[in-house]
Structures are given as structure tokens and as C-alpha cells.
Scaffold this active site. Structure first.
Site, PDB file in Angstrom:
ATOM      1  N   HIS A  95       3.155  -2.722  10.548  1.00  0.00           N
ATOM      2  CA  HIS A  95       2.452  -3.964  10.214  1.00  0.00           C
ATOM      3  C   HIS A  95       3.289  -4.912   9.355  1.00  0.00           C
ATOM      4  O   HIS A  95       2.893  -6.055   9.162  1.00  0.00           O
ATOM      5  CB  HIS A  95       1.139  -3.656   9.492  1.00  0.00           C
ATOM      6  CG  HIS A  95       1.341  -3.232   8.079  1.00  0.00           C
ATOM      7  ND1 HIS A  95       1.874  -2.004   7.742  1.00  0.00           N
ATOM      8  CD2 HIS A  95       1.128  -3.892   6.924  1.00  0.00           C
ATOM      9  CE1 HIS A  95       1.965  -1.923   6.434  1.00  0.00           C
ATOM     10  NE2 HIS A  95       1.521  -3.053   5.906  1.00  0.00           N
ATOM     11  N   HIS A 154       4.238  -9.894   6.900  1.00  0.00           N
ATOM     12  CA  HIS A 154       3.154  -8.901   6.825  1.00  0.00           C
ATOM     13  C   HIS A 154       2.052  -9.326   7.790  1.00  0.00           C
ATOM     14  O   HIS A 154       1.367 -10.321   7.552  1.00  0.00           O
ATOM     15  CB  HIS A 154       2.634  -8.864   5.388  1.00  0.00           C
ATOM     16  CG  HIS A 154       1.699  -7.749   5.102  1.00  0.00           C
ATOM     17  ND1 HIS A 154       0.386  -7.740   5.497  1.00  0.00           N
ATOM     18  CD2 HIS A 154       1.915  -6.583   4.439  1.00  0.00           C
ATOM     19  CE1 HIS A 154      -0.183  -6.624   5.089  1.00  0.00           C
ATOM     20  NE2 HIS A 154       0.727  -5.904   4.442  1.00  0.00           N
TER      21      HIS A 154
END
Length: 159
Positions: free
Chosen positions: A64, A79
Site C-alpha cells: 500500500h 501511500h
């Protein structure tokens, strides 16, 4: 190009979507720039591209988040989503790995946009300058963006 101009780094939009101020992110760590300053992107599709030229310094095992270090030494964290670490890699596919050299616009990750939205995840993508003690933002341009459109200009402090 002057020596000072060579030290500037353009950080481009890593997704197709909308770029906005970090303070509007629905997560205090990002909104208060605890990790560092930057911008947030609201994607309109599930592909993440390199916002700068550089080297992959970190790829979370949950896929992620990823860090790209520019030749100038700026470390950029991308992110994907808020609390998506909880997914343990579900809905994510990496196209790069630590140590890879990348160019602006190279595909880094794919994520299942529809599944993340369906499961109730905030898909905001913070793009963060993590070595804020060495670099600073000197310009930003928010709004609707295509992949590769520039959003930030950063430079080494004191440049």
C-alpha cells in the site's frame, strides 16, 4: 540551468485525479504533516505511477505504500489510501520492487479501485516529502490533474 535550478525537484501527479492540500486528508498523521509535507491525490482509477525519477527505497510488504528517492536525495512516500495497511496486500499488485530505478511515469502499483471503495476505504493518496529536514516545498499547484502533471516543486533547504 543554474546550480540552484538543478537542485529543484518536480513532483508530478502519480494518478489521474484531483490534487489537493495535505491538511484536508482524513487522517491526522498526514493532515498535520507529522511524516512530512506534500499533497494528497484523489484518484479516479487504480494505477499508481512514479511521481519522480529515482530509486525504489521501500515497498511495504502490504503493497500500500512505496518510497522513491530522487537523484537529488529527496525521499517521496506515496501511500495508497487511508488504513489500507489492514488489507495486508489484498487489492494491490506491485510493478516495482526495492532497488529498482524508475522514471517519472513508470507504473509502480495497481490497486482495485472499485473494491477499495466498495469496502469503504478512503482512497486518498498522500504524497509526502519524508526528509523534510533537508528539503522544502517551494511551489504547489492543486486541481484536476493527469498523470505526470506537476504538483510540487521541492528544493534542498538553503538552496
Amino acid at each position: 540551468m543554474t546550480e540552484i535550478e538543478r537542485r529543484k525537484v518536480v513532483v508530478s501527479m502519480p494518478v489521474k485525479g484531483f490534487a489537493f492540500s495535505m491538511e484536508k486528508v482524513n487522517d491526522a498523521v498526514f493532515a498535520q504533516e507529522m511524516i512530512g509535507p506534500g499533497f494528497a491525490a484523489m484518484p479516479s482509477e487504480g494505477v499508481l505511477y512514479a511521481p519522480v525519477d529515482g530509486k525504489i527505497g521501500m515497498l511495504a510488504n502490504t503493497l500500500h505504500s512505496i518510497v522513491v528517492t530522487t537523484p537529488e536525495g529527496a525521499e517521496i512516500l506515496i501511500h495508497v489510501g487511508i488504513d489500507t495497511v489492514k488489507l495486508c496486500g489484498k487489492y494491490f499488485k506491485a510493478h516495482a520492487e526495492p532497488g529498482n530505478n524508475v522514471e517519472r511515469g513508470d507504473k509502480l502499483l495497481e490497486f482495485d479501485y472499485d473494491a477499495l471503495v466498495k469496502d469503504g476505504y478512503d482512497i486518498t493518496i498522500p504524497v509526502v516529502l519524508i526528509n523534510k529536514d533537508e528539503f522544502e516545498i517551494c511551489e504547489n499547484r492543486y486541481g484536476e490533474k493527469k498523470v505526470g502533471d506537476y504538483v510540487l516543486v521541492i528544493q534542498r533547504k538553503g538552496a
